[in-house]
Design a protein around this motif. Structure first.
Motif, PDB file in Angstrom:
ATOM      1  N   ALA A   1       0.901  -1.250  -0.052  1.00 43.05           N
ATOM      2  CA  ALA A   1      -0.085   0.000  -0.024  1.00 43.05           C
ATOM      3  C   ALA A   1       0.842   1.390   0.146  1.00 43.05           C
ATOM      4  N   CYS A   2       0.277   2.322  -0.390  1.00 45.21           N
ATOM      5  CA  CYS A   2       0.942   3.693  -0.390  1.00 45.21           C
ATOM      6  C   CYS A   2       0.346   4.609   0.034  1.00 45.21           C
ATOM      7  N   ILE A   3       0.851   5.764   0.793  1.00 43.23           N
ATOM      8  CA  ILE A   3       0.373   7.125   1.085  1.00 43.23           C
ATOM      9  C   ILE A   3       0.938   8.165   0.348  1.00 43.23           C
ATOM     10  N   TYR A   4       0.086   8.848  -0.670  1.00 45.67           N
ATOM     11  CA  TYR A   4       0.847   9.807  -1.209  1.00 45.67           C
ATOM     12  C   TYR A   4       0.329  11.032  -0.959  1.00 45.67           C
ATOM     13  N   SER A   5       1.198  12.095  -0.786  1.00 44.93           N
ATOM     14  CA  SER A   5       0.887  13.343  -0.730  1.00 44.93           C
ATOM     15  C   SER A   5       2.190  14.340  -1.177  1.00 44.93           C
ATOM     16  N   GLN A   6       2.030  15.137  -1.764  1.00 43.44           N
ATOM     17  CA  GLN A   6       3.272  16.034  -2.222  1.00 43.44           C
ATOM     18  C   GLN A   6       3.616  16.918  -0.959  1.00 43.44           C
ATOM     19  N   GLY A   7       4.955  16.493  -0.645  1.00 44.57           N
ATOM     20  CA  GLY A   7       5.496  17.061   0.529  1.00 44.57           C
ATOM     21  C   GLY A   7       4.887  16.285   1.863  1.00 44.57           C
ATOM     22  N   ARG A   8       5.272  17.135   2.819  1.00 46.66           N
ATOM     23  CA  ARG A   8       4.603  16.578   4.130  1.00 46.66           C
ATOM     24  C   ARG A   8       3.011  16.348   4.337  1.00 46.66           C
ATOM     25  N   ILE A   9       2.633  15.485   5.194  1.00 45.64           N
ATOM     26  CA  ILE A   9       1.146  15.417   5.200  1.00 45.64           C
ATOM     27  C   ILE A   9       0.796  16.630   6.189  1.00 45.64           C
ATOM     28  N   ARG A  10      -0.286  17.586   5.842  1.00 43.69           N
ATOM     29  CA  ARG A  10      -0.654  18.704   6.488  1.00 43.69           C
ATOM     30  C   ARG A  10      -2.212  18.914   6.274  1.00 43.69           C
ATOM     31  N   PRO A  11      -2.939  19.711   6.931  1.00 47.01           N
ATOM     32  CA  PRO A  11      -4.311  19.613   6.979  1.00 47.01           C
ATOM     33  C   PRO A  11      -4.796  20.539   5.521  1.00 47.01           C
TER      34      PRO A  11
ATOM     35  N   HIS B   1      -4.523  19.495   2.474  1.00 46.50           N
ATOM     36  CA  HIS B   1      -3.849  19.208   1.460  1.00 46.50           C
ATOM     37  C   HIS B   1      -4.189  17.673   1.046  1.00 46.50           C
ATOM     38  N   ARG B   2      -4.369  17.400  -0.242  1.00 49.44           N
ATOM     39  CA  ARG B   2      -4.722  16.323  -0.871  1.00 49.44           C
ATOM     40  C   ARG B   2      -4.092  15.067  -0.281  1.00 49.44           C
ATOM     41  N   VAL B   3      -4.729  13.853   0.008  1.00 47.02           N
ATOM     42  CA  VAL B   3      -3.848  12.594   0.464  1.00 47.02           C
ATOM     43  C   VAL B   3      -4.717  11.454  -0.262  1.00 47.02           C
ATOM     44  N   THR B   4      -3.740  10.627  -0.752  1.00 47.33           N
ATOM     45  CA  THR B   4      -4.230   9.483  -1.585  1.00 47.33           C
ATOM     46  C   THR B   4      -3.696   8.236  -0.949  1.00 47.33           C
ATOM     47  N   ILE B   5      -4.488   7.053  -0.567  1.00 48.56           N
ATOM     48  CA  ILE B   5      -4.225   6.029  -0.140  1.00 48.56           C
ATOM     49  C   ILE B   5      -4.536   4.971  -1.207  1.00 48.56           C
ATOM     50  N   ARG B   6      -3.540   4.163  -1.546  1.00 47.16           N
ATOM     51  CA  ARG B   6      -3.737   3.093  -2.715  1.00 47.16           C
ATOM     52  C   ARG B   6      -3.265   1.727  -2.296  1.00 47.16           C
ATOM     53  N   TYR B   7      -4.273   0.947  -2.289  1.00 49.63           N
ATOM     54  CA  TYR B   7      -3.869  -0.515  -2.049  1.00 49.63           C
ATOM     55  C   TYR B   7      -3.488  -1.206  -3.378  1.00 49.63           C
ATOM     56  N   GLY B   8      -2.268  -2.188  -3.203  1.00 49.76           N
ATOM     57  CA  GLY B   8      -1.851  -2.945  -4.715  1.00 49.76           C
ATOM     58  C   GLY B   8      -2.519  -4.262  -4.575  1.00 49.76           C
TER      59      GLY B   8
ATOM     60  N   ASP C   1       9.664  -2.369  -5.137  1.00 52.93           N
ATOM     61  CA  ASP C   1       9.267  -1.920  -6.461  1.00 52.93           C
ATOM     62  C   ASP C   1       7.910  -1.944  -6.555  1.00 52.93           C
ATOM     63  N   GLU C   2       7.074  -2.709  -6.030  1.00 55.69           N
ATOM     64  CA  GLU C   2       5.506  -2.455  -5.980  1.00 55.69           C
ATOM     65  C   GLU C   2       4.978  -1.433  -5.273  1.00 55.69           C
ATOM     66  N   ILE C   3       5.679  -0.896  -4.017  1.00 57.39           N
ATOM     67  CA  ILE C   3       5.245   0.231  -3.646  1.00 57.39           C
ATOM     68  C   ILE C   3       5.574   1.529  -4.169  1.00 57.39           C
ATOM     69  N   CYS C   4       6.641   1.493  -4.701  1.00 59.71           N
ATOM     70  CA  CYS C   4       7.322   2.639  -5.525  1.00 59.71           C
ATOM     71  C   CYS C   4       6.252   2.808  -6.603  1.00 59.71           C
ATOM     72  N   ARG C   5       5.912   1.727  -7.558  1.00 58.87           N
ATOM     73  CA  ARG C   5       4.919   1.772  -8.590  1.00 58.87           C
ATOM     74  C   ARG C   5       3.827   2.478  -8.089  1.00 58.87           C
ATOM     75  N   LEU C   6       3.165   2.167  -7.037  1.00 55.71           N
ATOM     76  CA  LEU C   6       1.862   2.619  -6.595  1.00 55.71           C
ATOM     77  C   LEU C   6       2.111   4.062  -6.151  1.00 55.71           C
ATOM     78  N   LEU C   7       3.206   4.441  -5.760  1.00 58.87           N
ATOM     79  CA  LEU C   7       3.559   5.839  -5.355  1.00 58.87           C
ATOM     80  C   LEU C   7       3.673   6.752  -6.566  1.00 58.87           C
ATOM     81  N   GLU C   8       4.164   5.974  -7.690  1.00 53.78           N
ATOM     82  CA  GLU C   8       4.389   6.812  -8.930  1.00 53.78           C
ATOM     83  C   GLU C   8       3.028   7.212  -9.526  1.00 53.78           C
ATOM     84  N   GLU C   9       1.833   6.597  -9.269  1.00 50.82           N
ATOM     85  CA  GLU C   9       0.622   6.642  -9.662  1.00 50.82           C
ATOM     86  C   GLU C   9       0.019   8.108  -9.143  1.00 50.82           C
ATOM     87  N   ARG C  10       0.618   8.594  -8.038  1.00 47.10           N
ATOM     88  CA  ARG C  10       0.402   9.801  -7.366  1.00 47.10           C
ATOM     89  C   ARG C  10      -1.010   9.878  -7.033  1.00 47.10           C
ATOM     90  N   TYR C  11      -1.625  11.225  -7.450  1.00 46.96           N
ATOM     91  CA  TYR C  11      -3.004  11.394  -6.916  1.00 46.96           C
ATOM     92  C   TYR C  11      -4.130  10.460  -7.646  1.00 46.96           C
TER      93      TYR C  11
END
Length: 204
Positions: free
Chosen positions: A148-158, A160-167, A194-204
């Motif tokens: 799984a991955c947690i994606y947000s540009q930069g630090r997690i902050r109120p 600002h968008r956050v995407t959770i993605r399960y592979g 490699d799989e988590i990096c692939r999920l992160l590369e999908e970004r939002y």
């Protein structure tokens, strides 16, 4: 059973509050198996990550949490963590007790959550470099891994968008681990990375 009820009760209560503060989108929950021993592996950007991952997960996630959370924040925090099914790990020490706790849970077909980076890595958006501990536990338990991955540009902050993605599940057999050698575990960890990096590369 009481721990499980408390866990899901708190998620139901806190979920709408968190969603007001953090615009969250969650994808891939269909990949979460309904039963069986599974290790959930994700990158780690903030102290809120365990809750983010639990928000839409239909199963109780038993998190391996750093020991400082149990010792440095008072008795209430310690009580709360245990009631939520978390268990401590002493980072950087090869903590045999935490590994034993994880293996016991997996033996009972639980879902165990591990952040293989070993701590928060807040500012890297699409890079994931894990330690091999999660794969070592998978090797001992013969457990599949749910990336799984947690994606947000930069630090997690109120606000600002956050995407959770399960592979898709990574079957234990595909890790090609025949024992618990450090070399095999590093190779297995690279496959998970490699799989988590692939999920992160999908970004939002």
């Amino acid at each position: 059973m009481q721990v499980r009820r408390l866990y899901f009760f708190l998620i139901r209560i806190l979920r709408p509050i968190v969603c007001l503060i953090f615009p969250i989108r969650i994808y891939g929950t269909e990949h979460i198996p309904s039963q069986g021993k599974v290790i959930l592996c994700s990158n780690h950007k903030s102290v809120l990550d365990p809750f983010f991952l639990a928000m839409r997960c239909p199963r109780h996630i038993h998190y391996m949490a750093k020991s400082e959370l149990f010792t440095d924040h008072g008795r209430i925090a310690k009580w709360f963590l245990y009631k939520m099914g978390a268990f401590p790990v002493h980072r950087g020490t090869g903590d045999a007790e935490s590994v034993h706790n994880a293996l016991q849970l997996l033996e009972n077909n639980a879902l165990v959550g591990i952040f293989p980076q070993g701590g928060c890595v807040r500012n890297k958006d699409t890079s994931f470099q894990p330690k091999a501990g999660a794969v070592l536990i998978a090797a001992k338990a013969k457990a599949d891994i749910l990336p799984a991955c947690i994606y947000s540009q930069g630090r997690i902050r109120p606000f600002h968008r956050v995407t959770i993605r399960y592979g898709k599940m990574i079957p234990f057999s595909s890790l090609a681990i025949t024992g618990t050698s450090s070399r095999e575990c590093r190779i297995g960890a690279k496959k998970v990375a490699d799989e988590i990096c692939r999920l992160l590369e999908e970004r939002y």
